[in-house]
Design an enzyme around this catalytic site. Structure first.
Site, PDB file in Angstrom:
ATOM      1  N   ILE A 688       0.823  -1.208   0.000  1.00  0.00           N
ATOM      2  CA  ILE A 688       0.000   0.000   0.000  1.00  0.00           C
ATOM      3  C   ILE A 688       0.853   1.254   0.000  1.00  0.00           C
ATOM      4  O   ILE A 688       0.348   2.361  -0.040  1.00  0.00           O
ATOM      5  CB  ILE A 688      -0.963   0.036   1.209  1.00  0.00           C
ATOM      6  N   GLY A 689       2.151   1.103   0.036  1.00  0.00           N
ATOM      7  CA  GLY A 689       2.992   2.295   0.001  1.00  0.00           C
ATOM      8  C   GLY A 689       4.429   1.863   0.016  1.00  0.00           C
ATOM      9  O   GLY A 689       4.753   0.751   0.415  1.00  0.00           O
ATOM     10  N   GLY A 691       8.654   3.670   0.079  1.00  0.00           N
ATOM     11  CA  GLY A 691       9.421   4.903   0.133  1.00  0.00           C
ATOM     12  C   GLY A 691      10.858   4.620   0.460  1.00  0.00           C
ATOM     13  O   GLY A 691      11.330   3.496   0.279  1.00  0.00           O
ATOM     14  N   SER A 693      12.552   4.248   3.161  1.00  0.00           N
ATOM     15  CA  SER A 693      13.012   3.320   4.171  1.00  0.00           C
ATOM     16  C   SER A 693      12.397   1.932   4.041  1.00  0.00           C
ATOM     17  O   SER A 693      12.890   0.998   4.641  1.00  0.00           O
ATOM     18  CB  SER A 693      12.742   3.889   5.562  1.00  0.00           C
ATOM     19  N   GLY A 694      11.365   1.769   3.266  1.00  0.00           N
ATOM     20  CA  GLY A 694      10.831   0.433   3.121  1.00  0.00           C
ATOM     21  C   GLY A 694       9.484   0.400   2.428  1.00  0.00           C
ATOM     22  O   GLY A 694       8.921   1.423   2.065  1.00  0.00           O
ATOM     23  N   LYS A 695       8.995  -0.837   2.225  1.00  0.00           N
ATOM     24  CA  LYS A 695       7.679  -1.013   1.628  1.00  0.00           C
ATOM     25  C   LYS A 695       6.668  -1.258   2.728  1.00  0.00           C
ATOM     26  O   LYS A 695       7.004  -1.832   3.759  1.00  0.00           O
ATOM     27  CB  LYS A 695       7.699  -2.256   0.748  1.00  0.00           C
ATOM     28  N   VAL A 696       5.434  -0.862   2.504  1.00  0.00           N
ATOM     29  CA  VAL A 696       4.405  -1.096   3.505  1.00  0.00           C
ATOM     30  C   VAL A 696       3.304  -1.966   2.912  1.00  0.00           C
ATOM     31  O   VAL A 696       2.845  -1.726   1.799  1.00  0.00           O
ATOM     32  CB  VAL A 696       3.813   0.234   4.010  1.00  0.00           C
ATOM     33  N   LYS A 710       5.645  -2.911   7.811  1.00  0.00           N
ATOM     34  CA  LYS A 710       6.684  -2.181   7.090  1.00  0.00           C
ATOM     35  C   LYS A 710       7.910  -3.067   7.003  1.00  0.00           C
ATOM     36  O   LYS A 710       8.426  -3.517   8.020  1.00  0.00           O
ATOM     37  CB  LYS A 710       7.022  -0.897   7.842  1.00  0.00           C
ATOM     38  N   ASP A 818      10.833  13.995  11.753  1.00  0.00           N
ATOM     39  CA  ASP A 818      10.197  14.062  10.436  1.00  0.00           C
ATOM     40  C   ASP A 818       8.694  14.271  10.604  1.00  0.00           C
ATOM     41  O   ASP A 818       7.888  13.557  10.030  1.00  0.00           O
ATOM     42  CB  ASP A 818      10.507  12.797   9.629  1.00  0.00           C
TER      43      ASP A 818
END
Ligand code: NAG
Ligand code: NAG
Length: 996
Positions: A688-689, A691, A693-696, A710, A818
């Site tokens: 579902i996402g 970026g 630092s990783g995939k979710v 994650k 962040d």
């Protein structure tokens, strides 16, 4: 005697005629209203008829009242239907822009049978729309714009007999845009914009309104495709469907609208190409705005052959060239096509035939030169061409363009000297020529640039002296001329720049001493003169620049003692290294922490180890070592990326077949699932996402619940070659400790970390799943209408409480690093939780709560000003970022947007507040009812984003301030108008914003 009596009677006679019946009715009406401006002052009850009274018009023969005009009279009170309807010949009523504050009485209205024109726009009317108004047999004009009517449009509205104008703009009308409106065949204007309708399609029946001239459905929560039938509206002049969630293609039937003058389709999700032909039939078309969609293909030549006045196609994916023919549109004043993929040169006659005011072609792939005649008509205001591949010189004609006020040519391949005239244009406030190959000097004509506030010349080949005349620029806020070859000494007049906030001339060839009298730089925040050839002493007056927080004079030939006055400053950055300074270091700075600020000054002694004796060789040694480490790290990184890319290519279709036996589980809560259930579900279909630092993944559990998993990206270690399995490999030893810290956090406003699964070389973080996704995605999508003010306020409150917990209740305190709207996630009831501690670090309490980080974390637009250049992070940087989130909630705007020009959201809010006032800052989707409360929250946001960290309130204080604002505010619970929300994306999905 009798004669005298007769005479008296005759004399008295006129007085015995009293006010007529209609006048008496109006006298009663007068009593209904509060009339603070004495609108009724000439309504004299000794008159015979009311016909001369203000606002009253009578039939000239019968003296019967035909029209009442109370527009802008500042009257307050109920709508007096029963009185008005007794005026038997009344045809027109206007209460436009008053404070009529009742409901419209369903029973009385039909009695006003003669009414033709009823204007109640801009009042405070409430309740449902009266269905009986449709019974008025003669009604042609009904305007109820700008009231607080609620509920659905009554079915009777399909039965108006003669209605030509229906205006319901800006009310609280719900339900769907009804199909029965297509039955009002007499209708010429239909204006329903800015109502919170439920999501629905444009009824194709509206295509039956063949007399329609205006169709205005802006921001009506419309979804689906634009129906073909609208092409049948052959008399339509104005079509506005902007700010909806329409998708699909623009139907080619739209080119049948042969009378249309204006088409507004901006801010939808339309896709596909513009109809390639048919435009030539639309001979009346003057204005087209289809910006902010997903449109592709080329800009149709036929469209550009029309005599357009305004063409806005920005923020789409158009490609190909801008048709040459647009230069023949003799009325073109606005052309905004930024952020597309357009190529080729601009038409060479652009501006030659038309009074061009605004030209924005930024962020495309245009090449070639600036058209020479852009300012032929002498009215050009904005010339925005950043981020393209334009080349050549600036045409001399632009130097004569007195009207210009913004010029941005940054990030192109321009070269040659800048025309003398351009430096001195009297209205230019921003001259941005950054990152080109311009050469030559700054001309003395700059003396007449009396409005210049930002002069940005960085990264070019400008040379020669900086002229004395620069000191005339009283309004200059920023002068950035770094990375050029300016020489000579700084002009003495430069100290006259009393508004200057930033002076950056690093990496030039400036020589001579620092100018005398710099104490007049009262607003100077940043002074960077590094890497020049400056000599002489550091003037002690530098200590009186009270807002200076960035000072870099490194890499010069400055001599003498460092003035103790420097201790008066609150510096985030101090760099005096590589000079010839000598003597003692001021005690405040004589600390190891500041060591790097003073390196490379052979005569400088202080209590800092290794600064004074024999350090030069060692420094070189360090430099060499540092360089090698960087090179090595770079090589490793590139190899890692290449390997990862190669691996990832093979991965897409392969399921994660991990040897389950090697997994260890670190759980932080009582789990209702096993790690195997999760491992089995890590399928590419569930992503579902993803970026930096990783995939979710979203994983549905057998219990019916869901979690978000994650998976951290692989780092540098080369994986087992025989395996097709993606190895994620997280080496960081601190990882476990950090995860454990985060896992221990229990707070209602922080996303729960269920557990962490690890093998020797792979890590999964299992979080609770948040069905409404991230605040950022929701706020900046078409669904932002769901976020009314009470919900936004609650989100701010929740997030503030989460952050306050991290800062004040965790030992040691945790700085998020962040904070941004994409990291604030929303649960099913729009409760907010702070997420993604991907870069969170536990603050080192020994170092006074500040710690230099080796990488910049954080995202563009959210980074506190001091953090961007010092890399020192503390709670105050989080508070700044949180302030940006507050401003986002209030404005509904992105933290950075090309629209702000050189600014970010914080600066945009400040200048807009200054110049245009609060109403231009608040998101137009928010109900003005809450204005007072919104203003208070805005103040909190502005405090949080103070440029000086010291002025920002603590998170605990922020929570307190927000609580005080919201005393009477009840969240309208679970007010979701739309079951379907954007799918859940964890953070990272948009990484373009990150500073790397
Ligand atoms: C309305 O106008 C008609 C003529 O148009 C007139 O005969 C009648 O008296 C008027 N009504 C009133 C109440 O004045
Ligand atoms: C309407 O305005 C009048 C005059 O200002 C005021 O007295 C009255 O209370 C208001 N009514 C409502 C329902 O707000």
């Amino acid at each position: 005697m009798l004669l005298r009596l007769a005479l008296l009677l005759i004399l008295l006679a006129p007085c015995t005629f009293s006010l007529n019946q209609e006048g008496l009715i109006l006298q009663q009406l007068k009593l209904v209203f509060d009339d603070p401006d004495n609108f009724f002052s000439d309504w004299n009850d000794r008159d015979i008829t009311p016909c001369k009274w203000r606002g009253v018009t009578c039939d000239s023969l019968t003296h019967s009242v035909t029209s009442l005009d109370f527009s802008n009279a500042n009257l307050a009170g109920p709508f007096p239907a029963s009185l008005l309807c007794r005026l038997r010949n009344l045809t027109s009523i206007s209460f436009y822009n008053n404070s009529v504050n009742s409901t419209l009485p369903e029973a009385d209205l039909p009695l006003c049978r003669t009414i033709v024109h009823l204007d109640l726009a801009q009042n405070l009317l409430t309740g449902k729309l009266p269905s009986s108004v449709a019974e008025l047999p003669n009604l042609k004009y009904l305007d109820l714009t700008g009231n607080n009517f609620s509920g659905e449009i009554p079915g009777s509205f399909g039965t108006f007999r003669q209605l030509e104008v229906l205006g319901l703009v800006e009310n609280l009308i719900e339900g769907a845009v009804p199909a029965f409106l297509g039955n009002i065949s007499t209708l010429k204007q239909l204006n329903l914009s800015y109502n919170p309708f439920f999501p629905g399609r444009i009824p194709p029946e509206l295509g039956n309104l063949t007399n329609l001239e205006t169709l205005w459905l802006t921001q009506c929560n419309l979804i689906g495709e634009i129906p073909d039938s609208l092409g049948r509206l052959s008399r339509l002049t104005d079509l506005d469907l902007a700010l909806n969630a329409l998708d699909g293609p623009i139907p080619s039937s739209l080119t049948e609208l042969t009378s249309v003058v204006q088409i507004e389709l901006y801010n939808n999700s339309l896709t596909g190409e513009l109809p390639p032909n048919g435009w030539s039939k639309m001979t009346a078309l003057r204005r087209v705005d289809a910006s902010m969609n997903g449109l592709t293909g080329t800009i149709p030549t036929e469209l550009c052959e029309l005599p357009l006045e305004s063409l806005n196609l920005y923020e789409n994916s158009f490609e190909g060239e801008l048709p040459e023919s647009i230069a023949n549109s003799t009325n073109l004043y606005e052309l905004r096509i930024f952020q597309n993929n357009l190529t080729g040169a601009l038409p060479k006659d652009l501006g030659k035939n038309s009074p061009l005011l605004w030209l924005d072609v930024s962020s495309n792939n245009f090449s070639g030169e600036i058209p020479a005649n852009l300012c032929e008509k002498g009215v050009l205001l904005e010339l925005l061409m950043i981020d393209n591949s334009f080349s050549g010189e600036i045409p001399a004609s632009l130097g004569q363009c007195q009207s210009l006020n913004r010029v941005r040519l940054a990030n192109n391949n321009f070269s040659g000297a800048v025309p003398d005239g351009l430096w001195g244009l009297p209205h230019v406030s921003l001259l941005d020529l950054k990152s080109n190959s311009f050469s030559g000097g700054i001309a003395k004509t700059i003396a007449s640039a009396s409005n210049l506030s930002s002069l940005i010349l960085s990264s070019n080949k400008f040379s020669g002296d900086i002229p004395e005349e620069i000191g005339f620029l009283e309004t200059l806020l920023e002068f950035s001329g770094n990375d050029n070859v300016f020489s000579g000494s700084l002009p003495g007049s430069i100290v006259n720049l009393g508004q200057l906030g930033r002076l950056d001339l690093h990496d030039n060839a400036l020589s001579g001493e620092l100018p005398k009298g710099i104490h007049s730089w009262k607003k100077l925040n940043e002074l960077n003169l590094a890497n020049n050839d400056l000599s002489g002493n550091i003037p002690p007056q530098i200590g009186s620049l009270s807002v200076l927080n960035y000072l870099d004079l490194s890499g010069n030939r400055l001599t003498g003692k460092i003035p103790n006055e420097l201790q008066n400053l609150k510096l985030n950055q101090l760099n005096l290294s590589n000079n010839r300074l000598s003597g003692d270091i001021p005690p405040l700075y004589a600390k190891v922490m500041y060591r790097n600020s003073f390196l490379g000054n052979p005569g400088l002694c202080g209590d800092i180890d290794g600064l004074c004796d024999g350090r030069s060789d060692r420094n070189n040694g360090y430099a060499w070592l540092l360089k090698s480490i960087f090179v090595l790290a770079g090589v490793v990184l590139i190899m890692g990326v290449l390997w990862f890319y190669w691996k990832y290519r093979n991965f897409r279709k392969v399921k994660l077949a991990i040897d389950k036996s090697k997994w260890t589980l670190m759980s932080f809560h009582k789990l209702g699932f096993s790690e195997y259930e999760i491992l089995d579900a890590l399928d590419e279909d569930n992503v579902i996402g993803s970026g930096s630092s990783g995939k979710v993944y979203k994983v549905g559990l057998s219990s019916g619940e869901a979690v978000a998993v994650k998976k951290l990206w692989a780092s540098t270690k080369i994986a087992d070659e025989s395996s097709d399995v993606e190895k994620c490999n997280v080496q960081d030893d601190g990882f476990a400790a950090e995860v454990e810290t985060l896992g221990k956090i229990r707070h209602k406003n922080i996303v729960k970390l269920w557990c962490c699964c690890t093998t020797r070389d792979c890590k999964l973080l299992v979080y609770e799943y948040m069905p409404n996704g991230s605040l950022g995605d929701l706020l900046h999508s078409n669904k932002s209408g769901l976020l009314d003010w009470p919900i936004r306020y609650k989100i701010a409150m929740d997030a503030a409480e989460g952050l306050a917990y991290l800062h004040h209740d965790c030992v040691p305190p945790i700085v998020h690093r962040d904070v941004k709207s994409n990291n604030i996630l929303l649960d099913g009831d729009f409760g907010a939780r702070v997420a993604d501690f991907g870069v969170a670090k536990v603050v080192d309490t020994n170092g006074k709560g500040t710690k230099s980080m080796s990488v910049i974390a954080g995202s563009c637009g959210y980074i506190a000003p001091e953090y961007a250049y010092t890399l020192r992070v503390n709670e105050k940087s989080d508070i700044y970022s949180f302030g940006v989130v507050i401003l986002e909630l209030i404005t509904g705007r992105l933290p950075v947007d090309p629209e702000y020009g050189e600014k970010d959201l914080v600066k945009w809010v400040c200048t807009t507040l200054d110049q245009k006032g609060i109403d231009h800052v608040i998101d137009t989707k928010l109900d003005s009812w809450f204005k007072e409360e919104i203003c208070k929250v805005l103040n909190v946001g502005l405090l949080c984003t103070s440029p000086l960290p010291i002025n920002r309130p603590s998170m605990r204080r922020v929570v307190k301030m927000l609580q005080e604002v919201g005393g009477g505010n009840q969240l309208k619970n679970g007010r979701t108008k739309d079951g379907k929300l954007t799918p859940y994306y964890y953070e990272d999905a948009s990484d373009q914003g990150s500073v790397a």
